[in-house]
Motif scaffolding. Structure first.
Motif, PDB file in Angstrom:
ATOM      1  N   GLY A  74      -9.720   4.218  -4.802  1.00 29.05           N
ATOM      2  CA  GLY A  74     -10.105   5.303  -5.302  1.00 29.05           C
ATOM      3  C   GLY A  74      -9.255   6.390  -6.057  1.00 29.05           C
ATOM      4  O   GLY A  74      -9.199   7.378  -6.543  1.00 29.05           O
ATOM      5  N   LYS A  75      -7.836   6.165  -6.054  1.00 25.09           N
ATOM      6  CA  LYS A  75      -6.566   6.620  -6.626  1.00 25.09           C
ATOM      7  C   LYS A  75      -6.905   6.813  -8.176  1.00 25.09           C
ATOM      8  O   LYS A  75      -7.542   6.063  -8.710  1.00 25.09           O
ATOM      9  CB  LYS A  75      -5.381   6.233  -6.227  1.00 25.09           C
ATOM     10  CG  LYS A  75      -5.192   6.252  -4.684  1.00 25.09           C
ATOM     11  CD  LYS A  75      -4.796   7.569  -4.247  1.00 25.09           C
ATOM     12  CE  LYS A  75      -5.047   7.423  -2.491  1.00 25.09           C
ATOM     13  NZ  LYS A  75      -4.161   7.774  -1.718  1.00 25.09           N
ATOM     14  N   ASN A  76      -6.011   7.573  -8.798  1.00 24.89           N
ATOM     15  CA  ASN A  76      -6.207   7.861 -10.337  1.00 24.89           C
ATOM     16  C   ASN A  76      -5.951   6.320 -10.836  1.00 24.89           C
ATOM     17  O   ASN A  76      -6.543   6.105 -11.964  1.00 24.89           O
ATOM     18  CB  ASN A  76      -5.374   8.746 -11.019  1.00 24.89           C
ATOM     19  CG  ASN A  76      -6.106  10.239 -10.493  1.00 24.89           C
ATOM     20  OD1 ASN A  76      -6.634  10.513  -9.816  1.00 24.89           O
ATOM     21  ND2 ASN A  76      -5.581  11.179 -11.281  1.00 24.89           N
ATOM     22  N   GLU A 114       9.213  11.574  -2.780  1.00 28.14           N
ATOM     23  CA  GLU A 114       7.828  12.306  -3.176  1.00 28.14           C
ATOM     24  C   GLU A 114       6.781  11.376  -2.811  1.00 28.14           C
ATOM     25  O   GLU A 114       6.777  10.114  -3.105  1.00 28.14           O
ATOM     26  CB  GLU A 114       8.015  12.514  -4.568  1.00 28.14           C
ATOM     27  CG  GLU A 114       9.235  13.294  -4.946  1.00 28.14           C
ATOM     28  CD  GLU A 114       9.416  13.500  -6.512  1.00 28.14           C
ATOM     29  OE1 GLU A 114      10.237  13.152  -7.186  1.00 28.14           O
ATOM     30  OE2 GLU A 114       8.411  14.116  -7.096  1.00 28.14           O
ATOM     31  N   ASP A 115       5.721  11.919  -2.139  1.00 28.13           N
ATOM     32  CA  ASP A 115       4.393  11.077  -1.772  1.00 28.13           C
ATOM     33  C   ASP A 115       3.691  11.587  -3.084  1.00 28.13           C
ATOM     34  O   ASP A 115       3.194  12.568  -3.192  1.00 28.13           O
ATOM     35  CB  ASP A 115       3.787  11.752  -0.397  1.00 28.13           C
ATOM     36  CG  ASP A 115       2.580  10.859  -0.402  1.00 28.13           C
ATOM     37  OD1 ASP A 115       1.894  10.490  -1.173  1.00 28.13           O
ATOM     38  OD2 ASP A 115       2.091  10.841   0.863  1.00 28.13           O
ATOM     39  N   THR A 116       3.521  10.686  -4.071  1.00 25.06           N
ATOM     40  CA  THR A 116       3.024  10.865  -5.186  1.00 25.06           C
ATOM     41  C   THR A 116       1.562   9.838  -5.240  1.00 25.06           C
ATOM     42  O   THR A 116       1.003   9.746  -6.411  1.00 25.06           O
ATOM     43  CB  THR A 116       3.815  10.799  -6.329  1.00 25.06           C
ATOM     44  OG1 THR A 116       3.294  11.229  -7.629  1.00 25.06           O
ATOM     45  CG2 THR A 116       4.485   9.478  -6.716  1.00 25.06           C
ATOM     46  N   ALA A 117       0.997   9.731  -4.178  1.00 27.29           N
ATOM     47  CA  ALA A 117      -0.264   8.836  -4.118  1.00 27.29           C
ATOM     48  C   ALA A 117      -1.221   9.436  -4.806  1.00 27.29           C
ATOM     49  O   ALA A 117      -2.201   8.617  -5.201  1.00 27.29           O
ATOM     50  CB  ALA A 117      -0.324   8.635  -2.501  1.00 27.29           C
ATOM     51  N   GLN A 118      -1.427  10.888  -4.878  1.00 28.27           N
ATOM     52  CA  GLN A 118      -2.561  11.650  -5.563  1.00 28.27           C
ATOM     53  C   GLN A 118      -2.167  12.017  -6.933  1.00 28.27           C
ATOM     54  O   GLN A 118      -2.801  12.722  -7.663  1.00 28.27           O
ATOM     55  CB  GLN A 118      -2.873  12.778  -4.739  1.00 28.27           C
ATOM     56  CG  GLN A 118      -3.326  12.089  -3.113  1.00 28.27           C
ATOM     57  CD  GLN A 118      -4.188  13.077  -2.493  1.00 28.27           C
ATOM     58  OE1 GLN A 118      -4.024  14.303  -2.921  1.00 28.27           O
ATOM     59  NE2 GLN A 118      -4.609  12.810  -1.290  1.00 28.27           N
ATOM     60  N   ALA A 119      -0.866  11.796  -7.515  1.00 30.86           N
ATOM     61  CA  ALA A 119      -0.627  12.403  -8.799  1.00 30.86           C
ATOM     62  C   ALA A 119       0.342  11.519  -9.922  1.00 30.86           C
ATOM     63  O   ALA A 119       1.023  12.079 -10.646  1.00 30.86           O
ATOM     64  CB  ALA A 119       0.591  13.343  -8.266  1.00 30.86           C
ATOM     65  N   PHE A 129       3.964   5.702  -4.455  1.00 32.05           N
ATOM     66  CA  PHE A 129       2.653   5.545  -4.896  1.00 32.05           C
ATOM     67  C   PHE A 129       1.763   4.789  -4.234  1.00 32.05           C
ATOM     68  O   PHE A 129       2.260   3.644  -3.447  1.00 32.05           O
ATOM     69  CB  PHE A 129       2.530   4.965  -6.270  1.00 32.05           C
ATOM     70  CG  PHE A 129       3.244   5.672  -7.464  1.00 32.05           C
ATOM     71  CD1 PHE A 129       2.436   6.901  -8.194  1.00 32.05           C
ATOM     72  CD2 PHE A 129       4.566   5.762  -7.830  1.00 32.05           C
ATOM     73  CE1 PHE A 129       2.973   7.656  -9.099  1.00 32.05           C
ATOM     74  CE2 PHE A 129       5.015   6.598  -8.603  1.00 32.05           C
ATOM     75  CZ  PHE A 129       4.422   7.591  -9.535  1.00 32.05           C
ATOM     76  N   SER A 130       0.400   5.233  -4.202  1.00 31.47           N
ATOM     77  CA  SER A 130      -0.605   4.266  -3.701  1.00 31.47           C
ATOM     78  C   SER A 130      -1.441   3.906  -4.709  1.00 31.47           C
ATOM     79  O   SER A 130      -1.760   4.585  -5.605  1.00 31.47           O
ATOM     80  CB  SER A 130      -1.487   5.176  -2.650  1.00 31.47           C
ATOM     81  OG  SER A 130      -2.610   4.380  -2.370  1.00 31.47           O
ATOM     82  N   PHE A 131      -2.069   2.720  -4.710  1.00 34.07           N
ATOM     83  CA  PHE A 131      -2.977   2.121  -5.662  1.00 34.07           C
ATOM     84  C   PHE A 131      -4.357   1.888  -5.095  1.00 34.07           C
ATOM     85  O   PHE A 131      -4.910   0.997  -5.434  1.00 34.07           O
ATOM     86  CB  PHE A 131      -2.629   0.897  -6.652  1.00 34.07           C
ATOM     87  CG  PHE A 131      -1.047   1.500  -7.446  1.00 34.07           C
ATOM     88  CD1 PHE A 131      -1.090   2.509  -8.008  1.00 34.07           C
ATOM     89  CD2 PHE A 131      -0.215   0.322  -7.020  1.00 34.07           C
ATOM     90  CE1 PHE A 131       0.140   2.636  -8.722  1.00 34.07           C
ATOM     91  CE2 PHE A 131       1.257   0.741  -7.495  1.00 34.07           C
ATOM     92  CZ  PHE A 131       1.249   1.582  -8.383  1.00 34.07           C
ATOM     93  N   ASN A 161       0.930  -1.173  -0.201  1.00 32.13           N
ATOM     94  CA  ASN A 161       0.046   0.003   0.150  1.00 32.13           C
ATOM     95  C   ASN A 161       0.853   1.387  -0.058  1.00 32.13           C
ATOM     96  O   ASN A 161       1.940   0.972   0.171  1.00 32.13           O
ATOM     97  CB  ASN A 161      -0.969  -0.053   1.138  1.00 32.13           C
ATOM     98  CG  ASN A 161      -0.243  -0.154   2.595  1.00 32.13           C
ATOM     99  OD1 ASN A 161       0.463   0.531   2.749  1.00 32.13           O
ATOM    100  ND2 ASN A 161      -0.214  -1.127   3.428  1.00 32.13           N
ATOM    101  N   GLY A 162       0.281   2.242   0.018  1.00 35.33           N
ATOM    102  CA  GLY A 162       1.088   3.672  -0.150  1.00 35.33           C
ATOM    103  C   GLY A 162       1.750   4.111   1.184  1.00 35.33           C
ATOM    104  O   GLY A 162       2.775   4.565   1.189  1.00 35.33           O
ATOM    105  N   LEU A 163       1.067   3.581   2.005  1.00 33.62           N
ATOM    106  CA  LEU A 163       1.718   3.914   3.688  1.00 33.62           C
ATOM    107  C   LEU A 163       3.113   3.089   3.628  1.00 33.62           C
ATOM    108  O   LEU A 163       4.243   3.561   4.181  1.00 33.62           O
ATOM    109  CB  LEU A 163       0.752   3.489   4.745  1.00 33.62           C
ATOM    110  CG  LEU A 163       1.509   3.527   6.065  1.00 33.62           C
ATOM    111  CD1 LEU A 163       1.803   5.136   6.343  1.00 33.62           C
ATOM    112  CD2 LEU A 163       0.401   3.423   7.160  1.00 33.62           C
TER     113      LEU A 163
HETATM  114  C1  PLP Z   1      -3.768   7.568  -0.228  1.00 34.87           C
HETATM  115  C2  PLP Z   1      -2.566   8.203   0.226  1.00 34.87           C
HETATM  116  C3  PLP Z   1      -1.540   7.753   0.992  1.00 34.87           C
HETATM  117  C4  PLP Z   1      -1.654   6.213   1.453  1.00 34.87           C
HETATM  118  O1  PLP Z   1      -1.823   5.346   0.654  1.00 34.87           O
HETATM  119  P1  PLP Z   1      -2.780   3.694   1.023  1.00 34.87           P
HETATM  120  O2  PLP Z   1      -2.467   3.079   0.097  1.00 34.87           O
HETATM  121  O3  PLP Z   1      -3.901   4.317   1.408  1.00 34.87           O
HETATM  122  O4  PLP Z   1      -1.671   3.508   2.405  1.00 34.87           O
HETATM  123  C5  PLP Z   1      -0.439   8.477   1.263  1.00 34.87           C
HETATM  124  N1  PLP Z   1      -0.415   9.795   1.020  1.00 34.87           N
HETATM  125  C6  PLP Z   1      -1.204  10.463   0.208  1.00 34.87           C
HETATM  126  C7  PLP Z   1      -1.172  11.812  -0.031  1.00 34.87           C
HETATM  127  C8  PLP Z   1      -2.585   9.816  -0.042  1.00 34.87           C
HETATM  128  O5  PLP Z   1      -3.335  10.495  -0.791  1.00 34.87           O
END
Ligand code: PLP
Length: 361
Positions: free
Chosen positions: A184-186, A155-160, A179-181, A58-60
């Motif tokens: 709901g992400k893109n 870089e936290d690019t979970a939304q980008a 990245f997060s997948f 996951n993204g975390l």
């Molecule tokens: C969604 C998100 C995360 C965490 O991703 P998960 O897959 O839910 O663990 C981290 N940072 C940002 C900015 C996010 O939007």
């Protein structure tokens, strides 16, 4: 009702391909660390023009492992924007490091480069930038600050996914992109998923081990690792959706443009600039009567959301840590922001209806 998002509908367009891959994986019997993950990692690295991609759970975890790879000392400091989703801050805390919050720019909602240097101390080791809502941070200003002070950039690019600044992709300006997948992400899986990208061979090797019990060869463990793997099923689903990510992005940008061109001046809309290719994970407006507007939309059968209702420093879990500090810009954003429907599942007609309802407020 126009929903904020409808993931069932979003994923419906990929149904036949999903089912084909599901059946293939079901019968081949190999569910973790196999050819589907390798294939996704190869194509996602290529999409990002990056040397390596490592799938994680996951993204975390992507953020936790990115920090873990550096073996910073307990109590070292990491700079993080004050208005991020809580995961960015949790990743720092789970590494026994100290998160130092820096306020965003009120116009971009991203970390304010002019406030970074005053937050740097002798203990600062890294900056985690967050490309919030799908807009790249001002990396032209941030990278030289990090270089000057010898700091790593994560870089936290979970939304980008696919967002750019001057034609360079988010996740490739610093040392590591995370990245997060989340569905709901893109680019969203049908469950949890995440990935790390990097051009550094040593970082890639280390994170590849860390995600799998610190092991490269099964049952031989070189590091104190984690179990954080992207499974074959999710990797296969993501490979299918990755082929349409540009289409998803183009659709969201088209919807965003309808808002930008038609919403009345009463609403503060996202900043648009020729150098920034925004992917609108979230299309937000800001207004002092945010809650009344949300209620008004609901009366018109339109659902809007708030990202996020409570600033991280005000969360019960973190309050104690940040109690001596105040973050007025971050709080102003949290108190006025409203996220409008802007998903792959929405039609242009849907968006014109939202505009009409908003302009009547
Ligand atoms: C969604 C998100 C995360 C965490 O991703 P998960 O897959 O839910 O663990 C981290 N940072 C940002 C900015 C996010 O939007």
């Amino acid at each position: 009702m126009i929903p904020y998002d409808d993931l069932g509908l979003v994923n419906k367009s990929f149904e036949d391909d999903f089912k084909k891959e599901f059946n293939a994986i079901l019968s081949n019997g190999w569910y973790i660390l196999g050819k589907y993950l390798k294939e996704f990692e190869t194509s996602y690295a290529a999409f990002n023009k990056s040397a390596h991609c490592i799938g994680v759970a996951n993204g975390l975890d992507a953020l936790i492992l990115a920090l873990k790879n550096y073996n910073f000392n307990q109590g070292d400091e990491v700079i993080v924007p004050s208005n991020t989703f809580i995961a960015t801050i949790l990743a720092v805390l789970h590494n026994n490091l100290k998160p130092v919050l820096v306020e965003p720019d009120i116009n971009t909602y991203n970390i304010d480069p002019s406030k970074i240097e005053e937050a740097i101390t002798s203990k600062t080791k890294a900056i985690i930038v967050v490309h919030l809502y799908g807009k790249c941070c001002d990396m032209e200003k941030i990278v030289p600050i990090a270089k000057k002070h010898g700091l790593k950039i994560i870089e936290d690019t979970a939304q980008a996914h696919g967002a750019m600044y001057k034609n360079q992709l988010t996740g490739t300006f610093g040392d590591i992109g995370c990245f997060s997948f989340y569905p709901g992400k893109n680019l969203g899986a049908l469950g949890d998923g995440g990935a790390v990208i990097t051009n550094d061979d040593d970082i890639a090797k280390k994170i590849r081990q860390l995600r799998n019990y610190g092991s490269e060869i099964k049952y031989y463990n070189e590091e104190v690792g984690f179990n954080s793997r992207l499974d074959e099923m999710q990797a296969a689903f993501l490979s299918i959706k990755l082929k349409s990510l540009d289409k998803i992005t183009a659709h969201k940008r088209k919807l965003a443009n309808i808002y930008l061109e038609n919403l009345s001046d009463d609403f503060i809309t996202p900043q648009v600039h020729e150098h920034f290719f925004d992917v609108y994970h979230i299309f937000n407006i800001r207004h002092p009567k945010r809650d009344a507007i949300r209620e008004h939309l609901l009366q018109n059968n339109i659902r809007a959301e708030i990202h996020y209702p409570v600033a991280p420093n005000k969360q019960k879990a973190l309050r104690e840590i940040f109690k001596e500090k105040s973050f007025p810009i971050s709080e102003k954003i949290h108190n006025t922001t409203l996220s409008l429907p802007c998903s792959f599942c929405h039609s242009e007609e849907n968006i014109y209806k939202v505009v009409e309802a908003l302009n009547k407020f």
